[in-house]
Design a protein around this motif. Sequence first.
Motif, PDB file in Angstrom:
ATOM      1  N   UNK A  39       0.837  -1.206   0.000  1.00 31.92           N
ATOM      2  CA  UNK A  39       0.000   0.000   0.000  1.00 31.92           C
ATOM      3  C   UNK A  39       0.866   1.249   0.000  1.00 31.92           C
ATOM      4  N   UNK A  40       1.908   1.268   0.831  1.00 31.95           N
ATOM      5  CA  UNK A  40       2.783   2.440   0.898  1.00 31.95           C
ATOM      6  C   UNK A  40       3.572   2.633  -0.395  1.00 31.95           C
ATOM      7  N   UNK A  41       3.964   1.545  -1.022  1.00 32.44           N
ATOM      8  CA  UNK A  41       4.697   1.650  -2.290  1.00 32.44           C
ATOM      9  C   UNK A  41       3.813   2.268  -3.363  1.00 32.44           C
ATOM     10  N   UNK A  42       2.573   1.829  -3.411  1.00 31.72           N
ATOM     11  CA  UNK A  42       1.632   2.386  -4.387  1.00 31.72           C
ATOM     12  C   UNK A  42       1.370   3.862  -4.104  1.00 31.72           C
ATOM     13  N   UNK A  43       1.227   4.200  -2.832  1.00 28.36           N
ATOM     14  CA  UNK A  43       0.950   5.587  -2.463  1.00 28.36           C
ATOM     15  C   UNK A  43       2.173   6.480  -2.654  1.00 28.36           C
ATOM     16  N   UNK A  44       3.378   5.903  -2.600  1.00 25.79           N
ATOM     17  CA  UNK A  44       4.565   6.711  -2.853  1.00 25.79           C
ATOM     18  C   UNK A  44       4.579   7.214  -4.288  1.00 25.79           C
ATOM     19  N   UNK A  45       4.105   6.395  -5.203  1.00 27.50           N
ATOM     20  CA  UNK A  45       4.041   6.833  -6.603  1.00 27.50           C
ATOM     21  C   UNK A  45       3.117   8.044  -6.747  1.00 27.50           C
ATOM     22  N   UNK A  55      12.415  11.329  -5.046  1.00 24.34           N
ATOM     23  CA  UNK A  55      12.751  10.307  -6.032  1.00 24.34           C
ATOM     24  C   UNK A  55      12.671   8.884  -5.480  1.00 24.34           C
ATOM     25  N   UNK A  56      12.838   8.737  -4.157  1.00 30.18           N
ATOM     26  CA  UNK A  56      12.778   7.402  -3.561  1.00 30.18           C
ATOM     27  C   UNK A  56      12.173   7.495  -2.165  1.00 30.18           C
ATOM     28  N   UNK A  57      11.614   6.404  -1.677  1.00 28.92           N
ATOM     29  CA  UNK A  57      11.048   6.408  -0.326  1.00 28.92           C
ATOM     30  C   UNK A  57      12.089   6.682   0.760  1.00 28.92           C
ATOM     31  N   UNK A  58      13.360   6.471   0.454  1.00 26.47           N
ATOM     32  CA  UNK A  58      14.418   6.736   1.434  1.00 26.47           C
ATOM     33  C   UNK A  58      14.523   8.221   1.762  1.00 26.47           C
ATOM     34  N   UNK A  72      -3.049   4.187   9.531  1.00 23.13           N
ATOM     35  CA  UNK A  72      -3.756   3.707   8.351  1.00 23.13           C
ATOM     36  C   UNK A  72      -4.292   4.867   7.510  1.00 23.13           C
ATOM     37  N   UNK A  73      -3.406   5.853   7.266  1.00 23.91           N
ATOM     38  CA  UNK A  73      -3.751   6.992   6.418  1.00 23.91           C
ATOM     39  C   UNK A  73      -2.856   6.961   5.190  1.00 23.91           C
ATOM     40  N   UNK A  74      -3.200   7.766   4.207  1.00 26.55           N
ATOM     41  CA  UNK A  74      -2.408   7.767   2.988  1.00 26.55           C
ATOM     42  C   UNK A  74      -1.045   8.400   3.240  1.00 26.55           C
ATOM     43  N   UNK A  75      -0.095   8.035   2.419  1.00 25.58           N
ATOM     44  CA  UNK A  75       1.256   8.555   2.543  1.00 25.58           C
ATOM     45  C   UNK A  75       1.281  10.051   2.267  1.00 25.58           C
TER      46      UNK A  75
END
Length: 130
Positions: A39-45, A55-58, A72-75
């Motif tokens: 879920x977090x990966x999708x929301x990072x986009x 550019x990256x989640x880091x 449990x909220x959006x990024x």
Amino acid sequence: MEEVLQEPLSPEKPEETTLPPETVGEPQTAVELPDVTGRLAEQFLQLAEEFPALQSPAQLPDEVLDTAAAENISLLDAYLRYRWQEEKKVLAAEEKREQAAKQAVGSLSAGSAQVPPEQDAFLRAFRRAL
């Protein structure tokens, strides 16, 4: 050496060694925890579309990721909350700095207060005329 007596298992009550069919082959943590990483990966986009500098989640502070997962909220929501909190801290520090500057008496090395340039020019012209 002491002898340890063990009671034999009674044939009426055999121990069950089989797991229920829904948990066979699955680790318990997978059942208990939802797929937060996906879920977090999708929301990072989506977040990267709004903030192209990311550019990256880091690059995200750990606090943002922890808040998004725990509450449990959006990024995007967690990132905006984090930025707002940081902005409030900066504004509070700036306000403190302004208050300190207002309370300060000025530089002690300057001696006396600075004369406005118009007044200084008038005084020089007046002294020349005498």
